[in-house]
Design a protein around this motif. Structure first.
Motif, PDB file in Angstrom:
ATOM      1  N   PHE A   1       0.574  -1.152  -0.075  1.00  0.00           N
ATOM      2  CA  PHE A   1       0.307  -0.157   0.089  1.00  0.00           C
ATOM      3  C   PHE A   1       0.902   1.123  -0.126  1.00  0.00           C
ATOM      4  O   PHE A   1       0.514   2.063  -0.664  1.00  0.00           O
TER       5      PHE A   1
ATOM      6  N   HIS B   1      -2.696  -5.453  -5.653  1.00  0.00           N
ATOM      7  CA  HIS B   1      -3.794  -6.477  -6.273  1.00  0.00           C
ATOM      8  C   HIS B   1      -2.916  -7.985  -7.233  1.00  0.00           C
ATOM      9  O   HIS B   1      -3.409  -9.062  -7.347  1.00  0.00           O
TER      10      HIS B   1
ATOM     11  N   PHE C   1      -7.987  -5.253   8.284  1.00  0.00           N
ATOM     12  CA  PHE C   1      -7.671  -3.764   8.775  1.00  0.00           C
ATOM     13  C   PHE C   1      -8.504  -3.818   9.950  1.00  0.00           C
ATOM     14  O   PHE C   1      -9.026  -4.434  10.278  1.00  0.00           O
TER      15      PHE C   1
ATOM     16  N   ARG D   1     -13.551  -2.381   6.901  1.00  0.00           N
ATOM     17  CA  ARG D   1     -13.821  -2.523   5.345  1.00  0.00           C
ATOM     18  C   ARG D   1     -14.485  -3.520   4.755  1.00  0.00           C
ATOM     19  O   ARG D   1     -14.001  -3.880   3.547  1.00  0.00           O
TER      20      ARG D   1
ATOM     21  N   PHE E   1     -17.556  -3.960   2.195  1.00  0.00           N
ATOM     22  CA  PHE E   1     -17.847  -3.381   0.756  1.00  0.00           C
ATOM     23  C   PHE E   1     -19.420  -3.145   1.251  1.00  0.00           C
ATOM     24  O   PHE E   1     -20.458  -4.119   1.343  1.00  0.00           O
TER      25      PHE E   1
ATOM     26  N   GLY F   1     -10.389   3.757   1.234  1.00  0.00           N
ATOM     27  CA  GLY F   1      -9.920   2.242   2.648  1.00  0.00           C
ATOM     28  C   GLY F   1     -10.716   1.291   1.865  1.00  0.00           C
ATOM     29  O   GLY F   1     -10.094   0.033   1.546  1.00  0.00           O
ATOM     30  N   LEU F   2     -11.473   1.564   1.486  1.00  0.00           N
ATOM     31  CA  LEU F   2     -12.357   0.011   0.585  1.00  0.00           C
ATOM     32  C   LEU F   2     -11.477  -0.160  -1.108  1.00  0.00           C
ATOM     33  O   LEU F   2     -11.819  -1.288  -0.899  1.00  0.00           O
TER      34      LEU F   2
ATOM     35  N   GLU G   1      -8.496  -0.125  -0.972  1.00  0.00           N
ATOM     36  CA  GLU G   1      -7.767  -0.689  -0.886  1.00  0.00           C
ATOM     37  C   GLU G   1      -7.854  -1.818  -0.156  1.00  0.00           C
ATOM     38  O   GLU G   1      -7.332  -2.826  -0.539  1.00  0.00           O
ATOM     39  N   ALA G   2      -8.292  -2.854   0.934  1.00  0.00           N
ATOM     40  CA  ALA G   2      -8.993  -3.669   0.694  1.00  0.00           C
ATOM     41  C   ALA G   2     -10.010  -4.336  -0.679  1.00  0.00           C
ATOM     42  O   ALA G   2      -9.176  -5.495  -0.997  1.00  0.00           O
ATOM     43  N   ALA G   3      -9.856  -3.843  -1.764  1.00  0.00           N
ATOM     44  CA  ALA G   3     -10.380  -4.762  -2.900  1.00  0.00           C
ATOM     45  C   ALA G   3      -8.956  -4.963  -3.560  1.00  0.00           C
ATOM     46  O   ALA G   3      -8.743  -6.213  -4.193  1.00  0.00           O
ATOM     47  N   ALA G   4      -8.364  -4.293  -3.578  1.00  0.00           N
ATOM     48  CA  ALA G   4      -6.855  -5.007  -4.173  1.00  0.00           C
ATOM     49  C   ALA G   4      -5.950  -5.382  -3.151  1.00  0.00           C
ATOM     50  O   ALA G   4      -5.076  -6.354  -4.187  1.00  0.00           O
ATOM     51  N   ALA G   5      -5.955  -5.692  -2.011  1.00  0.00           N
ATOM     52  CA  ALA G   5      -6.258  -6.733  -1.179  1.00  0.00           C
ATOM     53  C   ALA G   5      -6.137  -7.600  -1.563  1.00  0.00           C
ATOM     54  O   ALA G   5      -5.658  -9.127  -0.922  1.00  0.00           O
ATOM     55  N   LEU G   6      -7.634  -7.656  -1.843  1.00  0.00           N
ATOM     56  CA  LEU G   6      -8.150  -9.228  -2.815  1.00  0.00           C
ATOM     57  C   LEU G   6      -8.225  -9.301  -4.188  1.00  0.00           C
ATOM     58  O   LEU G   6      -9.331 -10.032  -4.624  1.00  0.00           O
ATOM     59  N   ARG G   7      -6.964  -8.982  -4.652  1.00  0.00           N
ATOM     60  CA  ARG G   7      -6.609  -9.459  -5.615  1.00  0.00           C
ATOM     61  C   ARG G   7      -7.409  -8.937  -6.894  1.00  0.00           C
ATOM     62  O   ARG G   7      -7.496  -8.853  -8.379  1.00  0.00           O
ATOM     63  N   ALA G   8      -8.435  -7.556  -6.541  1.00  0.00           N
ATOM     64  CA  ALA G   8      -9.042  -6.400  -7.805  1.00  0.00           C
ATOM     65  C   ALA G   8      -7.529  -5.245  -8.100  1.00  0.00           C
ATOM     66  O   ALA G   8      -7.152  -4.557  -7.238  1.00  0.00           O
ATOM     67  N   GLY G   9      -7.550  -5.634  -9.714  1.00  0.00           N
ATOM     68  CA  GLY G   9      -6.890  -4.664  -9.731  1.00  0.00           C
ATOM     69  C   GLY G   9      -7.735  -2.635 -10.613  1.00  0.00           C
ATOM     70  O   GLY G   9      -8.566  -3.235  -9.668  1.00  0.00           O
ATOM     71  N   PRO G  10      -6.811  -1.945 -10.523  1.00  0.00           N
ATOM     72  CA  PRO G  10      -7.446  -1.147 -11.322  1.00  0.00           C
ATOM     73  C   PRO G  10      -8.923  -0.551 -11.686  1.00  0.00           C
ATOM     74  O   PRO G  10      -9.864   0.017 -11.247  1.00  0.00           O
TER      75      PRO G  10
ATOM     76  N   ASP H   1     -10.526  -3.147 -12.417  1.00  0.00           N
ATOM     77  CA  ASP H   1     -11.598  -3.453 -11.970  1.00  0.00           C
ATOM     78  C   ASP H   1     -12.852  -3.239 -10.627  1.00  0.00           C
ATOM     79  O   ASP H   1     -14.220  -3.285 -10.058  1.00  0.00           O
TER      80      ASP H   1
ATOM     81  N   ALA I   1     -16.437  -2.421  -9.509  1.00  0.00           N
ATOM     82  CA  ALA I   1     -16.466  -2.823  -8.711  1.00  0.00           C
ATOM     83  C   ALA I   1     -16.862  -2.356  -7.541  1.00  0.00           C
ATOM     84  O   ALA I   1     -17.957  -2.701  -7.037  1.00  0.00           O
ATOM     85  N   ILE I   2     -16.866  -1.369  -7.577  1.00  0.00           N
ATOM     86  CA  ILE I   2     -16.716  -0.243  -5.887  1.00  0.00           C
ATOM     87  C   ILE I   2     -17.277   0.524  -6.443  1.00  0.00           C
ATOM     88  O   ILE I   2     -17.837   0.963  -5.474  1.00  0.00           O
TER      89      ILE I   2
END
Lengths: 357, 227
Positions: free
Chosen positions: A47, A74, A82, A86, A88, B120-121, B123-132, B134, B138-139
């Motif tokens: 990050f 990703h 976190f 967080r 969705f 923050g959401l 970041e959470a999505a990126a940590a769940l393998r979602a690319g920019p 995506d 999706a968010i």
């Protein structure tokens, strides 16, 4: 191994951390708030990109600024929990979980939906939205969601800090079970010594943006040069094995390298691994083995060092087996009366032993 | 009720507003996203340019566009050299003019809605393998949906209501550039008040409905001037 080094300058804060930790078990990043634990974790995740940095996880390079390598978040097989869950807000719990699962290539899926739902007891919550969940429930969903990304490294940023005592109690058993059942390494940020002594195997002590000390928890908790050994709650953490149960007196006997300890009866089977904690203030010392005492736990050891704790008190580090130390807090006066010194044989009297995991 | 010419003017208006709004959304989403997330020092300058049509007289805007898009203008001459049909006094010229004129009505609500999406959401999505992309699909888009609807409604309504810019670069060619607002002007000019009344009523009803839809939503998605 997870190896790395980060250098990152922020306003009024700088991170300069070089570290190595085992790629299994739970490694805690422990330190006071503002010391840079979370920043370090965010660097591990990607990050934050430190302009000078290197990170390799189990042989895979995630960042190497010298070669301008930086794997974006990703594309890293990690899970991140976190402090605030967080979730969705536009998705129900099930879809939050599926979000992670769907984006994990089928060949790399180590956890399926049903497993994660069962592990964290989410069945009754699946159709709810974030707004309809309590703090503890949200965090359980967040943990399941992180696991469904089938991470090869799980990063947790004070997942209990925002929760009240009841919710902490609700999550803790899941974290302990994770620790036992999962083979993936976990890096866990915390400023709570209690959490750390329950969960961690390995410790990185963080102070003012750098790594002040690191090592196995059991060793670091009692080593004289470790800041941990100078805290109010300084304690010895011992991994032991259940040896036998004493049904008549409702006690359980556990064995470790330094001898046998007796604690309140628990329901664990003989042979089970347990972790116990002995607070330094619950330990007293004697020069001979008392036979007319109410104290059951008496171990024999050798004084390794004495270190200052307060104007009136000392910490005594007693080796009870190779690499196994017990920490005792006694008054300077007692030390003087007994003429305690390094190398001396003493008897360690333990007033109470608490089962932590 | 409405004459064939009036219906044709209304239909042209709807086509113009529809085309311009579609283009505005395509342009406004990346621009709004950039403005919502950037810390670039150019941000105030870009925001000013985007907001300019809010305060400039439409005739000024229309005049510059006419000069720019005309056969001798820098854009118009290049366009002609590339083999394009003339831009002024044509439907495509109207679309271009409408895009410039209505830009703030689309970009501002989008920017506000994107700013309201918790980083923050993402970041959470990126940590769940979602690319920019995506993460955006999706968010960001689902969470910014009310703002997207506001942008579409306001953009469309504002193009329907424009007059000055259209007059300057479109002229008044029936079936090609004579939109409803111009037709009303023509009716009044010809003292055909009854026809002017009827066509005006259609626009009033449409505008009330559009604004009501916008103001019934939560304030955060509204453009800054409408809060």
């Amino acid at each position: 191994m997870i190896q790395g080094s980060f250098e990152l300058a922020r306003e009024a804060f700088a991170l300069r951390a070089k570290f190595a930790m085992p790629a299994r078990g739970v490694t805690a990043l422990f330190g006071p708030s503002g010391s840079g634990k979370t920043t370090l974790l965010r660097c591990l995740a990607g990050f934050e990109r430190s302009p000078v940095g290197f990170l390799s996880v189990a042989g895979e390079v995630w960042q190497d600024e010298a070669r301008r390598v930086f794997v974006p978040v990703h594309k890293r097989p990690l899970g991140y929990v976190f402090q605030d869950a967080r979730l969705f807000p536009h998705l129900c719990v099930r879809d939050n979980l599926r979000f992670a699962w769907r984006r994990t290539p089928a060949a790399k899926r180590a956890v399926d939906m049903d497993q994660a739902i069962a592990w964290l007891g989410l069945e009754p919550l699946l159709d709810r939205r974030e707004q309809q969940l309590s703090g503890g429930q949200k965090q359980r969903v967040a943990i399941a969601r992180a696991l469904l990304a089938s991470p090869r490294l799980l990063l947790m940023d004070e997942p209990l800090a925002a929760l009240d005592a009841a919710a902490k109690g609700e999550i803790m058993p899941y974290l302990e079970a994770l620790h036992r059942q999962l083979s993936i390494p976990v890096v866990y940020v915390s400023h709570s010594l209690e959490e750390v002594s329950r969960l961690a195997d390995h410790l990185l002590l963080i102070a003012e943006g750098s790594v002040a000390a690191s090592g196995p928890l059991q060793e670091l908790a009692t080593r004289p040069d470790s800041p941990l050994a100078h805290l109010e709650d300084a304690a010895t953490v011992i991994d032991a094995v259940v040896a036998e149960h004493d049904n008549a007196f409702q006690l359980t006997h556990v064995d470790f390298a330094g001898g046998r300890l007796i604690l309140s009866r628990n329901a664990l089977p003989v042979g089970a691994a347990v972790r116990v904690r002995i607070l330094a203030r619950d330990v007293s010392l004697a020069l001979s083995r008392s036979t007319d005492t109410s104290i059951l736990n008496i171990l024999e050891g050798t004084i390794e060092t004495l270190s200052a704790y307060s104007p009136a008190q000392l910490h005594v580090h007693i080796g009870v087996a190779p690499g196994r130390r017990i920490l005792a807090r006694i008054t300077r006066k007692s030390a003087s009366l007994l003429a305690l010194h390094a190398g001396q044989r003493v008897f360690v009297q333990v007033k109470s032993v608490a089962l932590v995991a | 009720m409405l004459s064939a010419a009036d219906v044709s003017a209304l239909w042209l208006t709807v086509r113009l507003a529809g085309t311009a709004t579609a283009c505005l959304m395509l342009l406004g989403m990346p621009l709004g996203w950039w403005l919502a997330r950037t810390s670039s020092r150019w941000k105030p300058a870009i925001e000013t340019l985007v907001a300019l049509p809010l305060v400039l007289p439409p005739t000024v805007l229309g005049f510059y566009l006419l000069m720019l898009l005309g056969p001798q203008g820098p854009v118009g001459s290049v366009w002609r050299a590339l083999g394009g049909a003339p831009l002024v006094f044509s439907f495509s010229g109207l679309v271009l003019g409408s895009i410039v004129y209505s830009l703030p009505f689309v970009v501002q609500p989008l920017q506000n809605a994107f700013q309201a999406v918790d980083a923050g959401l993402l970041e959470a999505a990126a940590a769940l393998r979602a690319g920019p992309l995506d993460r955006f699909g999706a968010i960001v888009l689902p969470l910014a949906r009310p703002g997207l609807l506001t942008a579409v409604t306001l953009g469309f309504a504002h193009v329907v209501g424009e007059f000055g810019v259209v007059l300057m670069i479109g002229g008044d060619i029936p079936g090609r550039t004579r939109v409803a607002s111009i037709a009303i002007f023509d009716h009044v000019d010809a003292l055909a008040y009854a026809r002017a009344y009827r066509l005006s009523a259609v626009l009033v009803i449409f505008s009330v409905a559009a604004l009501l839809a916008v103001y019934s939503r939560r304030p955060v998605d509204r453009p800054r001037w409408a809060r």
